[in-house]
Scaffold this active site. Sequence first.
Site, PDB file in Angstrom:
ATOM      1  N   PRO A 223       0.821  -1.214   0.000  1.00  0.00           N
ATOM      2  CA  PRO A 223       0.000   0.000   0.000  1.00  0.00           C
ATOM      3  C   PRO A 223       0.853   1.261   0.000  1.00  0.00           C
ATOM      4  CG  PRO A 223      -0.691  -1.552   1.719  1.00  0.00           C
ATOM      5  CD  PRO A 223       0.609  -2.039   1.184  1.00  0.00           C
ATOM      6  N   THR A 224       0.251   2.355  -0.402  1.00  0.00           N
ATOM      7  CA  THR A 224       0.938   3.644  -0.389  1.00  0.00           C
ATOM      8  C   THR A 224       1.367   4.008   1.023  1.00  0.00           C
ATOM      9  OG1 THR A 224      -0.384   4.390  -2.268  1.00  0.00           O
ATOM     10  CG2 THR A 224       0.702   6.085  -0.948  1.00  0.00           C
ATOM     11  N   GLY A 225       2.610   4.469   1.152  1.00  0.00           N
ATOM     12  CA  GLY A 225       3.104   4.930   2.443  1.00  0.00           C
ATOM     13  C   GLY A 225       3.769   3.874   3.292  1.00  0.00           C
TER      14      GLY A 225
ATOM     15  N   GLY B 156       6.622   2.618   2.871  1.00  0.00           N
ATOM     16  CA  GLY B 156       8.059   2.836   2.990  1.00  0.00           C
ATOM     17  C   GLY B 156       8.891   2.165   1.921  1.00  0.00           C
TER      18      GLY B 156
ATOM     19  N   THR C 128      10.047   3.532  -0.828  1.00  0.00           N
ATOM     20  CA  THR C 128      11.130   4.452  -1.194  1.00  0.00           C
ATOM     21  C   THR C 128      12.185   4.517  -0.096  1.00  0.00           C
ATOM     22  OG1 THR C 128       9.545   5.772  -2.472  1.00  0.00           O
ATOM     23  CG2 THR C 128      11.647   6.807  -1.914  1.00  0.00           C
TER      24      THR C 128
ATOM     25  N   GLU D 126      -8.092 -13.278  28.609  1.00  0.00           N
ATOM     26  CA  GLU D 126      -6.937 -13.723  27.820  1.00  0.00           C
ATOM     27  C   GLU D 126      -6.148 -14.814  28.546  1.00  0.00           C
ATOM     28  OE1 GLU D 126      -6.946 -12.895  24.864  1.00  0.00           O
ATOM     29  OE2 GLU D 126      -8.319 -11.193  24.996  1.00  0.00           O
TER      30      GLU D 126
ATOM     31  N   ASP E 153     -14.951 -14.632  19.727  1.00  0.00           N
ATOM     32  CA  ASP E 153     -14.763 -16.014  20.181  1.00  0.00           C
ATOM     33  C   ASP E 153     -15.961 -16.902  19.880  1.00  0.00           C
ATOM     34  OD1 ASP E 153     -12.290 -15.303  21.125  1.00  0.00           O
ATOM     35  OD2 ASP E 153     -12.960 -14.975  23.188  1.00  0.00           O
TER      36      ASP E 153
END
Length: 659
Positions: free
Chosen positions: A259-261, A263, A265, A469, A551
């Site tokens: 996706p755009t953004g 990283g 580049t 949990e 759940d």
Amino acid sequence: MDIVEFLEVVNEAPLRSAAKPRVPWKPCQPDDDPFITLPVFVAYCAIAAALRPWNRRNARFKVILCLQVEACLPVYTAAARVFLNGVADYKLGRTRPFVSDWGGRYSNRDQFEVQRMDRAIFLKEPKKDLDDEAILFADAVVDIPARTRSHVEAAMKRFELPIVDRDVELLLSEPWSRLDKAFPEGRPPTLALQRLRQYPRLATPTVAPVKVTDPTLADMHGYGKVVDWGHELARDIDNYKSGRIPWEDVDDGVLLSGPTGTGKTTFIRALANSCGVSVIAGSFSIWQSAGSLDDFLKAMRKTFEEAKAKAPSILFVDEVDAFGSRNIRDDNRSYWTAAIAGFLELLDGFHGREGVVVVAACNHPDSLDTAIRRAGRLGSHYQITLPDAQSRLSILKFHSGIELDNSQAAMFGMATEGFSGADIEQLARDARRAARRRLEDLSATHIIDQLITLTELSGDFVRALAVHEAGHALVSIEIGHGEVREVKISQYRIEGKSSQLGYVRYGQMGARPKTRTDYLNAIAVCLAGIAAEMEVFGWFADGASGSETADLNRATELATMLEGALGMGHTLIVEGPIDQLERLRAYNPEFRRRVHDILENEFGRVKSIIQTRRTALDAIIERLVQTKEMPGEEVAEIVRRHRTPTVSLAKLPRRSAGA
């Protein structure tokens, strides 16, 4: 003669010949001339000084003016139009004064457009480069001098302001951006000057800003397997440079998607830094902006040739999915076919591509022509996903130098769920700005202030999360369903947004066919959370149902599959796919009863485990309330430590010899 004297002479002298220069406040066509403000006039003085040889009636020229570091492009653009209006009459219906940004998005188009024009001015910002083609194109490349006292005094005289040393120094020292804001069109110059005095610039913080160093692959947290590939490439390039391996052994083509953004580049920069090579960038849109198909192909070849000239190097091709596929049939099919064919030829390296690693990036890899992704071109493909919580913290530290404590990290992790690396970089930038405005050192407080509003959960709420949990983790360990990797609960929630407040992360199960027992164990683990709540509180909360991943919903789906879709219920008959089974469960009482029996039996089994191992459950709960997160090894150790020892009745303990 300085600029003030020059302008005064021009203003007072009549236009007796075509060689006389024009003055900006007496335009030939007022409607065609921009409204002149004081900053624009100061910039005009600098341009007039730089272009003295062409400051005459109907002069013909195409020049590139190089701005100083402090210059403001919009102000100088308006001033350049004023200058052009002063040297030529732009009659109604004819071309308007042409001023463009050299090296901007439409620079190539603009250069073509002005070929038949008599005059044009291009403005070059300091961060942009000039090549030999620019020197050939322009009649002259001239540096615009910085504003001087003479320029400011000429402007003050033009706007009938008293020349006071304090005001002259103010107009010389203020940044162009503040001058442009203070002197908008229509505001009296005296009022603008008064506002400049009234609202002085904020003092610059004495603390040096955080310096963001160039990233390396070691900084690329959360990028997954592509980082391993990058390290291997760095080693291969080092071996190639030393002559230990030929270029044929180097993986010289890879596709990155995500996706755009996320990283992509930034990863390229880190890859180049770790490999110690240069990066040459190109993209479909850059090449296409060159003009026709021939210009497109020429620009693309030029980029590849530049990469070869700097080999070993990395050629980064962004937006590669814009090439599309040759299978798409439309009116421009011949254009796309030729563009893709040219790209494939360069990827193949028929004319030599030794030393050039092509790394292409895109958002939609499925839209690429299959030939581009063939082995030997861009055969390797790595997906770059959004960073996880720990990776987001690492990205924040890289961009800000700030390390959050446990409580702040929990808030940051929840508030930045779904953030990309670019989003976190922007957040760090906003935090630095906030610190500057307050004249404070950048701290974790400024980071937290940029986050969306979080509400701290009460102690009872946190304990309920821990009970739930802990039940999942305990039962999973007891029945051997899967390795528990991590248990975590949150201390905060985002108001108005449904978000996960706790979870147990499990390891991957072995690659083997799943049996009825595996499915029953999975159902048991799903029911363990509410079983623990029932044991501790006598009730369970509504968070265990509702969404598809809740759940009870998941346990019901598994039981339905077991009974009707897998042949593992009371009969071998497969009733149908899961969407049909939901209808069967709703309208067939007998089928619904069998699904209920599976859930009831597993719930009874889980309650028995919870009751038997209550001491272990309580120990996990207390530790989780205290730390908010536990590694799986710690949970397993608590379960082992609280396991009731058993004595075998098959053999009596040996009596000692002295007994």
